[in-house]
Write an enzyme that holds these catalytic residues in place. Structure first.
Site, PDB file in Angstrom:
ATOM      1  N   GLU A  83     -10.446   7.297   4.001  1.00  0.00           N
ATOM      2  CA  GLU A  83     -11.155   6.418   4.914  1.00  0.00           C
ATOM      3  C   GLU A  83     -10.304   5.168   5.093  1.00  0.00           C
ATOM      4  OE1 GLU A  83     -11.928   6.700   1.672  1.00  0.00           O
ATOM      5  OE2 GLU A  83     -11.224   4.677   1.198  1.00  0.00           O
ATOM      6  N   LYS A 108       0.807  -1.229   0.000  1.00  0.00           N
ATOM      7  CA  LYS A 108       0.000   0.000   0.000  1.00  0.00           C
ATOM      8  C   LYS A 108       0.837   1.274   0.000  1.00  0.00           C
ATOM      9  CE  LYS A 108      -4.489  -1.471   1.599  1.00  0.00           C
ATOM     10  NZ  LYS A 108      -4.296  -2.897   1.957  1.00  0.00           N
ATOM     11  N   SER A 136       1.595  -9.747  -1.215  1.00  0.00           N
ATOM     12  CA  SER A 136       1.267  -8.329  -1.036  1.00  0.00           C
ATOM     13  C   SER A 136       1.644  -7.772   0.329  1.00  0.00           C
ATOM     14  CB  SER A 136      -0.223  -8.098  -1.301  1.00  0.00           C
ATOM     15  OG  SER A 136      -1.014  -8.972  -0.522  1.00  0.00           O
TER      16      SER A 136
HETATM   17  C1  LIG Z   1      -5.140  -3.961   1.509  1.00  0.00           C
HETATM   18  C2  LIG Z   1      -4.433  -5.208   1.209  1.00  0.00           C
HETATM   19  C3  LIG Z   1      -4.823  -6.032   0.117  1.00  0.00           C
HETATM   20  C4  LIG Z   1      -6.021  -5.753  -0.750  1.00  0.00           C
HETATM   21  O1  LIG Z   1      -5.941  -4.589  -1.503  1.00  0.00           O
HETATM   22  P1  LIG Z   1      -5.737  -4.616  -3.098  1.00  0.00           P
HETATM   23  O2  LIG Z   1      -6.057  -3.215  -3.483  1.00  0.00           O
HETATM   24  O3  LIG Z   1      -6.681  -5.617  -3.667  1.00  0.00           O
HETATM   25  O4  LIG Z   1      -4.334  -4.978  -3.347  1.00  0.00           O
HETATM   26  C5  LIG Z   1      -4.084  -7.172  -0.148  1.00  0.00           C
HETATM   27  N1  LIG Z   1      -3.022  -7.516   0.614  1.00  0.00           N
HETATM   28  C6  LIG Z   1      -2.620  -6.753   1.666  1.00  0.00           C
HETATM   29  C7  LIG Z   1      -1.446  -7.198   2.457  1.00  0.00           C
HETATM   30  C8  LIG Z   1      -3.307  -5.584   1.991  1.00  0.00           C
HETATM   31  O5  LIG Z   1      -2.920  -4.838   3.042  1.00  0.00           O
END
Ligand SMILES: *Cc1c(COP(=O)(O)O)cnc(C)c1O
Length: 406
Positions: A124, A102, A389
């Site tokens: 938000e 993020k 992610s």
């Molecule tokens: C917020 C988050 C997501 C989901 O958000 P996307 O916009 O779909 O990438 C996925 N993995 C993690 C670790 C997150 O914090």
């Protein structure tokens, strides 16, 4: 139209179009007073963020503050356990500062705010992950930061609320309706309407009205650009498949964008949660239909009145009744295959990656790991690159309480 009709060489020049459409999806369905503010962001995005000065500053920040490039790791023991014919790799977005992808778009959005002369960023947050990433970016650039959060979420996510406050952000409690993410979005939009001369709204994924789906994708595309180069460097080839989890879809668009024009199978994984019944999952692309929410047209899950349906996932970051318009477009084109993984397989993957590789993944990312494991058992050879992610530290209490140590 299918993906053979699209020239992916020029894809990023053509999509979205000037009005923010990816085919019929995307656009900007918002009140006129908000549209003026969005136009200001769009103009600034094109004029400022494409300048050499902005790009080189963002590159320096990514390297010196965020810890980019993040590496790719080969998963030897997990690959062996899945039969050994298919090689599994992960792109380590969990090693970003703050522990997830993020920050890639939050640093871009906040740098744009600084160049635009804004004093404040507004957003938000649901589970608090976007709020923490944006509060981090605001602290770095010396911007004020107002985060709107439902009262129910504030109670549930105490550690993230504390993090945002330590980072200097103001967490504003929203007590309307169900007191969760949807009401927080409405409150943040209203605040932005009143304050847009001094503030900029920073969305948390490839969702919302134009220009956000494009802007967030472009800021996230560093993941795909790095991953493609690193994978070629490591193995001499491209991966046969790329996998990412899809909530709003920002980490997925980040890594996918590096491989859209390659002979690579691409998979976006949505949460099947407890099962196929409406309310038990958040698989909008698989079970949803065309509809408008939060200012954009996409594929969404609706209740009997056509309103956004209640959704569920074990991963709070995937708990969203729609996904970004570009995913809806790539879904209809057939360029990306969207599939689902349920809670059970997700938690199994969470423990497997931890035990076999020494990497504790976020529960969101564990959906992609689980699908990568399935592919490894199904394919007879080749390689799979999974976008990891985020890291799972934030999920420890929940996992121990709900599943215990397996
Ligand atoms: C917020 C988050 C997501 C989901 O958000 P996307 O916009 O779909 O990438 C996925 N993995 C993690 C670790 C997150 O914090």
């Amino acid at each position: 139209m299918n993906f053979n009709d699209i020239n992916f060489d020029t894809y990023f020049k053509n999509y979205p179009d000037a009005e923010g459409f990816f085919g019929k999806y995307g656009g900007s369905y918002i009140p006129p007073e908000l549209q003026a503010a969005m136009n200001e962001i769009t103009d600034a995005y094109y004029s400022i963020s494409k300048s050499g000065k902005f790009i080189s500053e963002l590159r320096r920040i990514r390297k010196e503050f965020q810890g980019r490039p993040t590496p790719i790791s080969y998963l030897e023991r997990l690959s062996d356990k899945m039969g050994g014919n298919v090689q599994l790799y992960v792109k380590r977005e969990d090693l970003n500062h703050t522990g997830a992808h993020k920050l890639n778009h939050c640093m871009g959005e906040a740098l744009l705010a600084k160049y635009m002369g804004k004093k404040k960023v507004i957003a938000e947050t649901g589970a608090g992950q976007h709020g923490v990433a944006l509060a981090t970016a605001a602290a770095y650039f010396g911007l004020e930061c107002d985060i709107y959060m439902g009262a129910v979420d504030i109670k549930k996510q105490a550690p993230n609320v504390a993090r945002m406050k330590i980072l200097g952000a103001k967490v504003i409690e929203v007590t309307d309706g169900l007191q969760t993410l949807k009401e927080a979005v409405d409150a943040a939009f209203t605040a932005y309407c009143n304050e847009y001369k001094d503030a900029i709204y920073c969305i948390g994924s490839v969702v919302g009205p134009h220009p956000f789906p494009m802007m967030v994708r472009d800021f996230q595309s560093v993941v795909g650009i790095e991953a493609r180069e690193q994978f070629l460097d490591m193995t001499g080839e491209l991966p046969d498949a790329v996998v990412a989890c899809v909530g709003g879809g920002s980490n997925a668009m980040g890594i996918f964008s590096g491989f859209l024009n390659d002979p690579v199978d691409i998979y976006g994984i949505e949460p099947l949660g407890r099962g196929e019944k409406l309310g038990d999952h958040a698989a909008s692309l698989k079970y949803g239909s065309e509809g408008i929410m939060h200012g954009f047209n996409s594929i969404m899950l609706k209740d009997e009145n056509g309103e956004p349906a209640p959704v569920y996932s074990v991963a709070s970051g995937l708990d969203y009744p729609s996904s970004g318009p570009e995913h809806a477009f790539l879904h209809d084109l057939g360029r990306v295959k969207y599939d689902v993984v349920d809670d059970e397989d997700t938690i199994n993957a969470f423990f497997e990656l931890s035990r076999l590789e020494g990497i504790i993944p976020a529960i969101e990312s564990s959906h992609a790991v689980a699908y990568g494991m399935k592919l490894a058992q199904k394919m007879d050879k080749g390689s799979v690159l999974i976008n990891l992610s985020g890291r799972g530290d934030k999920d420890m209490d929940y996992i121990i309480e709900k599943y215990g140590i397996r």
